[in-house]
Scaffold this active site. Sequence first.
Site, PDB file in Angstrom:
ATOM      1  N   MET A 222       0.846  -1.196   0.000  1.00  0.00           N
ATOM      2  CA  MET A 222       0.000   0.000   0.000  1.00  0.00           C
ATOM      3  C   MET A 222       0.880   1.245   0.000  1.00  0.00           C
ATOM      4  O   MET A 222       1.908   1.284   0.680  1.00  0.00           O
ATOM      5  CB  MET A 222      -0.907   0.014   1.232  1.00  0.00           C
ATOM      6  CG  MET A 222      -1.778  -1.208   1.398  1.00  0.00           C
ATOM      7  SD  MET A 222      -2.865  -1.025   2.840  1.00  0.00           S
ATOM      8  CE  MET A 222      -3.545  -2.671   2.971  1.00  0.00           C
TER       9      MET A 222
ATOM     10  N   HIS B  93      -0.180  -8.255  -3.597  1.00  0.00           N
ATOM     11  CA  HIS B  93      -1.383  -7.501  -3.936  1.00  0.00           C
ATOM     12  C   HIS B  93      -1.017  -6.020  -3.909  1.00  0.00           C
ATOM     13  O   HIS B  93      -0.812  -5.444  -2.836  1.00  0.00           O
ATOM     14  CB  HIS B  93      -2.464  -7.840  -2.905  1.00  0.00           C
ATOM     15  CG  HIS B  93      -3.738  -7.092  -3.093  1.00  0.00           C
ATOM     16  ND1 HIS B  93      -4.735  -7.080  -2.131  1.00  0.00           N
ATOM     17  CD2 HIS B  93      -4.211  -6.325  -4.119  1.00  0.00           C
ATOM     18  CE1 HIS B  93      -5.735  -6.347  -2.551  1.00  0.00           C
ATOM     19  NE2 HIS B  93      -5.445  -5.869  -3.754  1.00  0.00           N
TER      20      HIS B  93
ATOM     21  N   MET C 256      -1.788  -2.432  -3.987  1.00  0.00           N
ATOM     22  CA  MET C 256      -2.795  -1.385  -3.807  1.00  0.00           C
ATOM     23  C   MET C 256      -2.076  -0.049  -3.899  1.00  0.00           C
ATOM     24  O   MET C 256      -1.877   0.650  -2.901  1.00  0.00           O
ATOM     25  CB  MET C 256      -3.519  -1.575  -2.471  1.00  0.00           C
ATOM     26  CG  MET C 256      -4.472  -2.747  -2.490  1.00  0.00           C
ATOM     27  SD  MET C 256      -5.306  -3.022  -0.911  1.00  0.00           S
ATOM     28  CE  MET C 256      -4.149  -4.160  -0.165  1.00  0.00           C
TER      29      MET C 256
ATOM     30  N   MET D  92     -12.376  -7.844  -3.906  1.00  0.00           N
ATOM     31  CA  MET D  92     -12.280  -7.302  -2.556  1.00  0.00           C
ATOM     32  C   MET D  92     -13.634  -7.432  -1.868  1.00  0.00           C
ATOM     33  O   MET D  92     -14.664  -7.028  -2.415  1.00  0.00           O
ATOM     34  CB  MET D  92     -11.856  -5.832  -2.590  1.00  0.00           C
ATOM     35  CG  MET D  92     -10.433  -5.596  -3.092  1.00  0.00           C
ATOM     36  SD  MET D  92      -9.176  -6.408  -2.083  1.00  0.00           S
ATOM     37  CE  MET D  92      -9.476  -5.657  -0.460  1.00  0.00           C
TER      38      MET D  92
ATOM     39  N   ASP E 195     -10.729 -11.345  -0.630  1.00  0.00           N
ATOM     40  CA  ASP E 195      -9.836 -10.712   0.341  1.00  0.00           C
ATOM     41  C   ASP E 195     -10.622  -9.671   1.129  1.00  0.00           C
ATOM     42  O   ASP E 195     -11.138  -8.719   0.551  1.00  0.00           O
ATOM     43  CB  ASP E 195      -8.664 -10.056  -0.406  1.00  0.00           C
ATOM     44  CG  ASP E 195      -7.680  -9.358   0.517  1.00  0.00           C
ATOM     45  OD1 ASP E 195      -7.834  -9.442   1.745  1.00  0.00           O
ATOM     46  OD2 ASP E 195      -6.740  -8.729  -0.007  1.00  0.00           O
TER      47      ASP E 195
END
Length: 223
Positions: A36, A65, A67, A136, A174
């Site tokens: 993130m 992942h 983001m 998500m 997730d």
Amino acid sequence: MAVQISPSILSADFARLADEAARVEGVADWLHVDVMDNHFVPNLTLGLPVVEALLRATPIPVDCHLMIEDPDRWAPGYAEAGAGSVTVHAEAAKAPVRTLRAIRAAGARSGFALNPATSIEAYEDLLPEIDMLLLMTVEPGFGGQRFLDVVLPKITRTRALIEKHGGEIWLQVDGGVSAETIERCAAAGADVFVAGNAVYAADDPAQAVRDLRALASAHPRLG
């Protein structure tokens, strides 16, 4: 389809990531790493140097992942570093086909993530470029959120699209995945499950992974 469990280190102790990975070694299929950037989502976690260190510290395949803003620029580097799967967000990728192909070319599985309000139908034509769809089940950015039941119909629609096209695409969920929610996700069509607090807040994370796998595998379509 076999159930796969991907514990999320977002809920682990960041000061002891190698030890935390070892706690699920031998039972987890993947180690889920949320990258993130405090821009695409309102949180800042870790980046490529930490992922590279983690890859050296664990034999568990790493599921990255992203983001982040500008995943088109950064995603191939995670694949080149050795991540087994790299996922970019539909809402952030400006050249998704090129980026998904670059991830595959670097040796990783290509993942494509959609936020709860993003429709899967708009991306049906991209399915041949995708190895894993990530839906998500919370708004991205923070761990420990409550599962959003409104996403369940989208999981069902996504599974139907995958079967319509006949591809070998994994369907990952997730956010808020736990003993209370994983069976509903499996029944809707998911086969890869990211679990953070449900694993790392447990006294025995390895047993928590086993328990989650058993619950998801109880659905007749999986196991």
